[in-house]
Write an enzyme that holds these catalytic residues in place. Structure first.
Site, short mmCIF file in Angstrom:
data_model
loop_
_atom_site.label_atom_id
_atom_site.label_comp_id
_atom_site.label_asym_id
_atom_site.label_seq_id
_atom_site.Cartn_x
_atom_site.Cartn_y
_atom_site.Cartn_z
N THR A 102 0.90 -1.31 0.12
CA THR A 102 -0.04 -0.09 -0.02
C THR A 102 0.92 1.03 0.06
O THR A 102 1.93 1.48 0.81
CB THR A 102 -1.12 0.07 1.35
OG1 THR A 102 -1.80 -1.15 1.08
CG2 THR A 102 -1.74 1.46 1.24
N LYS A 176 -7.08 1.42 -3.14
CA LYS A 176 -6.77 0.89 -1.98
C LYS A 176 -7.15 1.96 -0.93
O LYS A 176 -7.50 1.97 0.16
CB LYS A 176 -5.19 0.38 -1.88
CG LYS A 176 -4.80 0.21 -0.32
CD LYS A 176 -5.53 -1.02 0.17
CE LYS A 176 -5.39 -1.39 1.53
NZ LYS A 176 -4.33 -2.19 1.71
N LYS A 244 0.18 5.01 8.75
CA LYS A 244 0.61 5.27 7.65
C LYS A 244 -0.03 5.38 6.53
O LYS A 244 -0.23 6.48 5.52
CB LYS A 244 1.66 3.97 7.37
CG LYS A 244 2.50 4.21 6.03
CD LYS A 244 2.84 2.78 5.40
CE LYS A 244 1.89 2.01 4.62
NZ LYS A 244 2.20 1.09 3.69
#
Lengths: 292, 292
Positions: A102, A176, A244
């Site tokens: 990701t 995503k 994150k």
């Protein structure tokens, strides 16, 4: 070219909680597997089944038709792709590079541009489904890049789950991040709601019986909800990793002119948790801030 | 006593989008139906099928074994129960009073206390499922009050959907407010996520194919999501009513010592929409604040 067991050589970088089982599925499907990982011990299972070890990404890239990476943070991706012993300087022309980490759509586009200038084919292909999805080969794989390149690698993706071509380079990452933004609001709603319920003295089972199949229903209410109520904050997906991802989402949202206030609030709440020692708990530990 | 068609006389107050079909189901199940509504025209269908009209709640209450209300705002509930021509001063001892309006747990307890002192039996029984759930007799009914009173009326609830006894007086409302809090966070997450997706240029169908069955999946993503993307803001559930519910939820949350920041943010965003002329749109119009 279409990826085929027995013909296509696959290099896999990043044998963590996700990458370990993913590489295992590729290997069991009959693909020749090459591996590299910072910690060699995590490759032992794959090596015992015949995978070939490489000392760095460049060596792995030279021996592979398809190079897959799933490595953690953007700085790790930069190192693995653009570093001195990185993939892009070593992969043979025509090879495929697939980042399943990701990451930011901008970095995915940068890799795609650099790959193109070296006659490589790049896809960004982050996943959802967590460690359980990785183990069961039930990941949802969101892919950005050329349609023909997606089609060529679809048999490889199928060993790990199901893949959808989302569009141009970076669009796998966009999908995503969309997923992570939806999770952020939903887990906040579930945490506040169950915090309310517990304070009011409601019975968790009866409550979920009433509300989990209606408009309030969500995967998180159904699966994370009972763990919240039981005080089970063991990690499925780490808070530190979600922070994150939310950072990447907010950065990209800003570029797109979106004021994602809910996502910003959720990131702030998770940072508060991380600062008080809960970074290695699962995301359902957001409930700590709302329970009685 | 157990509610039985042909024996139990049911008075129904509030024949709106929800109450209209609910009363219809009770009538079709064979219960003698008495009706009162501010606007008599909305009772015509029921009257044509043999329901008896009453000029005020007191008259209806005197003729009923079970009095059901679903009327809108807390001030309407106060009027119908405690007003000069209200239910509580007129219902015969032993009668059941059931408020199915979404209301405050505190008001539900106040009605229960007043009912008890008059030898009446009170239940709070708000619902989820919307107008479609009401029409299809598929409501989820969350009930607070004495267990024996719940059991007695369960056959009546079953004509409208399925009911779960959540606990003491007010606990039906607590469960409903929990539901609304979960919806608030989830719809914010879905709105921001799809706002991001649309700005990024993702294809809505492909995106939902990738993310709707995983951790980001929710009833709202699946059902409100496509309407958001299509710009269809027609009301299923009105923004003005959701603002009311979120106000009740925040009031009750404060009493319980819960800082429901997400819910507060969502209420603020809906108020902004209401102030700019969107109060009569559906809750999915939250997307207006995030789409490109």
């Amino acid at each position: 070219m279409t990826a085929r067991p027995g013909h296509t050589r696959v290099g896999f970088i990043g044998l963590g909680l996700m990458g370990g089982p993913m590489a295992g599925h590729i290997q069991r499907a009959g693909f020749e597997l090459h591996v590299y990982n910072r910690t060699r011990a995590k490759a032992e299972e794959h090596l015992a089944r015949g995978a070939q070890w490489h000392a760095d990404p460049a060596s792995l890239a030279r021996a592979s038709d398809v190079i897959i990476t799933i490595v953690g943070f953007p700085k790790d991706i930069e190192e693995v792709y653009f570093g001195d012993a990185g993939i892009l300087g070593a992969a043979p022309p025509g090879a495929y590079v697939v980042d399943m980490t990701t990451s930011s759509p901008a970095l995915a586009r940068r890799i795609a541009d650099a790959a193109k200038s070296r006659s490589l084919r790049a896809l960004d292909a982050p996943v959802t489904g967590g460690d359980v999805g990785a183990q069961r080969a039930q990941l949802s794989i969101m892919v950005g890049g050329e349609r023909a390149d997606f089609d060529a690698l679809e048999p490889l993706f199928r060993t790990m789950g199901s893949a959808v071509h989302q569009g141009a380079p970076g669009f796998g990452q966009h999908a995503k991040l969309t997923n992570q933004i939806a999770i952020a609001g939903t887990i906040l709603g579930v945490s506040e709601a169950l915090g309310y319920a517990m304070r009011a003295g409601l019975d968790g089972d009866k409550l979920l019986q009433s509300i989990s199949r209606g408009a309030a229903g969500s995967s998180l209410l159904l699966h994370a909800g009972p763990r919240m109520l039981a005080g089970d904050f063991a990690p499925g997906f780490y808070i530190k990793h979600f922070i994150k991802d939310l950072g990447l989402a907010l950065e990209s949202a800003t570029e797109l002119g979106l004021d994602a206030r809910g996502t910003a609030l959720v990131k702030e709440l998770y940072e508060k948790l991380a600062q008080t020692g809960h970074a290695d708990e699962g995301t359902q530990a957001l409930f700590r801030l709302f329970r009685p």
